[in-house]
Design a protein around this motif. Structure first.
Motif, PDB file in Angstrom:
ATOM      1  N   LYS A  27       0.829  -1.215   0.000  1.00  0.00           N
ATOM      2  CA  LYS A  27       0.000   0.000   0.000  1.00  0.00           C
ATOM      3  C   LYS A  27       0.856   1.255   0.000  1.00  0.00           C
ATOM      4  O   LYS A  27       0.498   2.268  -0.586  1.00  0.00           O
ATOM      5  CB  LYS A  27      -0.916   0.026   1.225  1.00  0.00           C
ATOM      6  CG  LYS A  27      -2.104  -0.890   1.127  1.00  0.00           C
ATOM      7  CD  LYS A  27      -3.081  -0.574   2.253  1.00  0.00           C
ATOM      8  CE  LYS A  27      -4.285  -1.472   2.212  1.00  0.00           C
ATOM      9  NZ  LYS A  27      -5.269  -1.085   1.236  1.00  0.00           N
ATOM     10  N   VAL A  28       2.010   1.187   0.685  1.00  0.00           N
ATOM     11  CA  VAL A  28       2.907   2.339   0.753  1.00  0.00           C
ATOM     12  C   VAL A  28       4.318   1.899   0.369  1.00  0.00           C
ATOM     13  O   VAL A  28       4.834   0.902   0.877  1.00  0.00           O
ATOM     14  CB  VAL A  28       2.927   2.952   2.171  1.00  0.00           C
ATOM     15  CG1 VAL A  28       3.882   4.136   2.228  1.00  0.00           C
ATOM     16  CG2 VAL A  28       1.525   3.374   2.601  1.00  0.00           C
ATOM     17  N   ASN A 163       5.117   6.952  -1.519  1.00  0.00           N
ATOM     18  CA  ASN A 163       4.284   6.720  -2.711  1.00  0.00           C
ATOM     19  C   ASN A 163       4.572   7.754  -3.800  1.00  0.00           C
ATOM     20  O   ASN A 163       3.676   8.277  -4.451  1.00  0.00           O
ATOM     21  CB  ASN A 163       2.799   6.689  -2.355  1.00  0.00           C
ATOM     22  CG  ASN A 163       2.390   5.366  -1.747  1.00  0.00           C
ATOM     23  OD1 ASN A 163       3.168   4.420  -1.704  1.00  0.00           O
ATOM     24  ND2 ASN A 163       1.165   5.294  -1.252  1.00  0.00           N
ATOM     25  N   SER A 184      -1.617   5.835   2.319  1.00  0.00           N
ATOM     26  CA  SER A 184      -2.246   4.573   1.914  1.00  0.00           C
ATOM     27  C   SER A 184      -3.748   4.718   1.656  1.00  0.00           C
ATOM     28  O   SER A 184      -4.374   3.786   1.201  1.00  0.00           O
ATOM     29  CB  SER A 184      -2.019   3.500   2.968  1.00  0.00           C
ATOM     30  OG  SER A 184      -2.758   3.770   4.143  1.00  0.00           O
TER      31      SER A 184
END
Length: 185
Positions: A27-28, A163, A184
């Motif tokens: 997610k990250v 990200n 996220s």
């Protein structure tokens, strides 16, 4: 006027070519540009390790992917580039993260003799390690990391991207963890 330093995003996305802990599908994805001879880089890395452990325990192993890219500041740290080469020589032998941790833990002892001692302690093939260092086999890889950093606006280490976006907050656990969790969503 197009000034590279105005960039606040990572222009070269993470890939399987990067040195990473975790998976790119996390997610990250946290990218750090660091210098092994820089005390702030070591402090930020320690901070990231604490955050990574906490997030893995509460949100799962695949929540955060950590990527390290070299950004030796040779103008102020005379051993930084050679030490980055030692880390890469260890990587070829499957021991990057062990060497990485050792180098950050022993920042005051980064001369050649210590590098060989660390490599020996990790069970590396010493003749191969020394050959890689003497022939500067990994210099292009390190220079590529530096270039990707410069193109993304990095001028000094440490520098973080969450990200793909530059982290400009304070180097404190709560602030950095908050930024990671927010990325996220």
């Amino acid at each position: 006027m197009n000034d590279d330093r105005s960039h606040s995003s990572l222009l070269v996305p993470p890939s399987i070519q990067d040195l990473m802990q975790g998976v790119l599908s996390a997610k990250v994805v946290l990218v750090m540009y660091g210098d092994y001879q820089d005390s702030r880089s070591a402090d930020v890395y320690k901070l990231i390790q604490v955050i990574k452990r906490e997030l893995s325990a509460s949100l799962g192993e695949d929540y955060l992917c950590f990527i390290f890219r070299h950004f030796p500041q040779i103008q102020i740290h005379p051993h930084a580039q050679r030490v980055a080469q030692a880390a890469e020589a260890a990587a070829v032998q499957g021991q990057f993260w062990s060497m990485h941790d050792t180098l950050f833990a022993h920042q005051q002892k980064l001369e050649n003799g210590y590098l060989v001692e660390y490599a020996n302690n990790l069970g590396l093939d010493i003749p191969q390690f020394l050959k890689d260092l003497s022939k500067q086999v990994h210099i292009n890889r390190i220079n590529e990391d530096i270039e990707t950093g410069i193109h993304s606006g990095v001028t000094t280490a440490p520098a973080l991207f969450i990200n793909g976006n530059r982290y400009i907050g304070r180097w404190k656990t709560i602030e950095l963890m908050t930024a990671i969790v927010a990325a996220s969503h």
